[in-house]
Design a protein around this motif. Structure first.
Motif, PDB file in Angstrom:
ATOM      1  N   GLY A   5       0.913  -1.154   0.096  1.00 30.48           N
ATOM      2  CA  GLY A   5      -0.059  -0.018   0.133  1.00 30.48           C
ATOM      3  C   GLY A   5       1.019   1.102   0.036  1.00 30.48           C
ATOM      4  N   ILE A   6       0.595   2.107  -0.781  1.00 33.02           N
ATOM      5  CA  ILE A   6       1.289   3.436  -0.816  1.00 33.02           C
ATOM      6  C   ILE A   6       0.768   4.543  -0.002  1.00 33.02           C
ATOM      7  N   LEU A   7       1.494   5.073   0.545  1.00 34.09           N
ATOM      8  CA  LEU A   7       1.084   6.290   1.428  1.00 34.09           C
ATOM      9  C   LEU A   7       1.653   7.521   0.991  1.00 34.09           C
ATOM     10  N   SER A   8       0.866   8.415   0.194  1.00 34.29           N
ATOM     11  CA  SER A   8       1.276   9.701  -0.383  1.00 34.29           C
ATOM     12  C   SER A   8       0.991   9.330  -1.893  1.00 34.29           C
ATOM     13  N   ILE A  12       7.936  10.581  -6.222  1.00 32.40           N
ATOM     14  CA  ILE A  12       8.849   9.544  -6.262  1.00 32.40           C
ATOM     15  C   ILE A  12       7.825   8.209  -6.521  1.00 32.40           C
ATOM     16  N   VAL A  13       6.599   8.320  -6.184  1.00 25.25           N
ATOM     17  CA  VAL A  13       5.582   7.201  -5.948  1.00 25.25           C
ATOM     18  C   VAL A  13       5.424   6.385  -7.290  1.00 25.25           C
ATOM     19  N   PRO A  14       5.380   6.916  -8.480  1.00 19.87           N
ATOM     20  CA  PRO A  14       5.489   6.154  -9.559  1.00 19.87           C
ATOM     21  C   PRO A  14       6.918   5.416  -9.820  1.00 19.87           C
ATOM     22  N   ARG A  15       7.870   5.892  -9.408  1.00 21.43           N
ATOM     23  CA  ARG A  15       9.031   4.958  -9.723  1.00 21.43           C
ATOM     24  C   ARG A  15       9.044   3.799  -8.519  1.00 21.43           C
ATOM     25  N   VAL A  66       2.578  -4.602   3.327  1.00 20.89           N
ATOM     26  CA  VAL A  66       3.487  -3.427   3.557  1.00 20.89           C
ATOM     27  C   VAL A  66       3.214  -2.069   3.210  1.00 20.89           C
ATOM     28  N   ILE A  67       3.565  -1.243   3.837  1.00 20.10           N
ATOM     29  CA  ILE A  67       2.973   0.072   3.785  1.00 20.10           C
ATOM     30  C   ILE A  67       4.425   0.903   3.272  1.00 20.10           C
ATOM     31  N   TYR A  68       4.274   1.484   2.126  1.00 21.25           N
ATOM     32  CA  TYR A  68       5.552   2.258   1.653  1.00 21.25           C
ATOM     33  C   TYR A  68       5.270   3.759   1.937  1.00 21.25           C
ATOM     34  N   ILE A  69       5.931   4.447   2.575  1.00 24.78           N
ATOM     35  CA  ILE A  69       5.864   5.763   3.165  1.00 24.78           C
ATOM     36  C   ILE A  69       6.669   6.749   2.409  1.00 24.78           C
ATOM     37  N   ALA A  70       6.108   7.666   1.603  1.00 19.48           N
ATOM     38  CA  ALA A  70       6.655   8.779   0.746  1.00 19.48           C
ATOM     39  C   ALA A  70       6.228  10.274   1.219  1.00 19.48           C
ATOM     40  N   THR A  71       5.744  10.235   2.629  1.00 16.62           N
ATOM     41  CA  THR A  71       5.253  11.734   2.921  1.00 16.62           C
ATOM     42  C   THR A  71       6.438  12.531   3.156  1.00 16.62           C
ATOM     43  N   ILE A  72       6.141  13.858   3.670  1.00 13.10           N
ATOM     44  CA  ILE A  72       7.008  14.770   3.837  1.00 13.10           C
ATOM     45  C   ILE A  72       7.857  14.514   5.063  1.00 13.10           C
TER      46      ILE A  72
END
Length: 318
Positions: A5-8, A12-15, A66-72
């Protein structure tokens, strides 16, 4: 198949999504933002099945491993804690957190819950990086004595990147690249460090910095980072018998090895379609083995890099 699951909806998320899909054993099943419309738009762009207008809904999704975190940057600590408490493994973008005590707390929490926690650091897993590590170990360019990093990015490409209150500034945003790269390729911690900066009067963060490092008692490194002027984005690694030249070391797929004697220079290339695929493959393997920490992008590397960030930041009086 490990489900992410993608957080944000950060740039960078598409990569990362591409890296998961290329990993061979992962899929992205959901994405969340702080508003449903934004999450829906990104889900449609990236062909992700589910989308959520709050982070809490993502944490509660029972289908996600899994949570992938790409926040500030300044949100990472709470995001990681919430995801772990929801029973999810966590991959968090660099820098993981901004305080060493927070990193210790989070790794302890992950271990207590039997969950995997890692700082995403794509450069460590690149074939070129590992070849550099072997070159240093085998002394192909002699004894390495000096490394010269130069990286730059536009300071306004995300609104928060120079805002110190949000963990911004080129130092917090980019310094971790060279810190963790150095410790990985030399397989030892940085022993001394210092730095200076130019401050953004408007946002409070640094718009430019120069950092100095000593690795053990064998090599020195300097890192120039700017969100103010455009640099050549080069890494030079100088040894007693030659040197390595590389563009964009943090996502490099090629390098040139120059020798001081009559040997011809050597071009080395590892073409790739996504620089994040290598790290995702490793994360998947760790999770499948029931590990709570990576044995490559280690807990100690993250803790030491956060410590260095804190100490250098404290040394800046103006």
């Amino acid at each position: 198949m490990i489900k992410y699951g993608i957080l944000s909806t950060a740039s960078i998320v598409p990569r990362f999504v591409k890296g998961v899909r290329e990993s061979g054993n992962g899929e992205v099943t959901a994405i969340a933002s702080r508003g449903e419309a934004k999450a829906k738009q990104k889900a449609e762009e990236l062909n992700i099945e589910k989308y959520y207008g709050s982070y809490e809904e993502l944490y509660e999704d029972k289908d996600i491993d899994v949570i992938y975190i790409a926040t500030i940057n300044f949100l990472h600590y709470q995001n990681i804690k919430d995801a772990l408490n929801a029973g999810k493994h966590v991959v968090c973008e660099k820098p993981m957190v901004l305080k060493k005590e927070e990193a210790i707390e989070l790794f302890d929490l992950a271990k207590e819950k039997g969950l995997f926690l890692v700082e995403a650091q794509k450069e460590i897993f690149l074939p070129i990086t590992n070849m550099v590590k072997d070159i240093i170990k085998n002394k192909e360019i002699g004894d390495v004595g000096l490394l010269d990093f130069a990286t730059s990015f536009p300071g306004d490409y995300n609104a928060w990147t120079l805002d110190l209150s949000k963990g911004g500034g080129v130092f917090f945003t980019n310094a971790v690249y060279c810190i963790e790269y150095l410790e990985y390729i030399f397989n030892k911690p940085i022993s001394l460090y210092s730095g200076m900066r130019l401050k953004s009067e408007e946002f409070g963060g640094d718009k430019e910095c120069i950092l100095n490092f000593k690795i053990g008692n064998e090599a020195l490194a300097t890192s120039k980072i700017s969100g103010y002027v455009k640099l050549l984005n080069k890494l030079f690694i100088y040894g007693s018998e030659g040197y390595i030249e590389m563009d964009n070391f943090y996502r490099a797929d090629k390098m040139t090895i120059h020798y001081y004697d009559d040997r011809e220079e050597k071009e080395v290339s590892y073409p790739m379609t996504c620089e994040m695929t290598y790290e995702v493959k490793h994360f998947n393997e760790c999770i499948e083995k029931g590990m709570t920490e990576s044995d490559i992008m280690t807990k100690d590397m993250t803790l030491h890099s956060v410590e260095i960030l804190e100490e250098i930041q404290k040394s800046w009086k103006c």
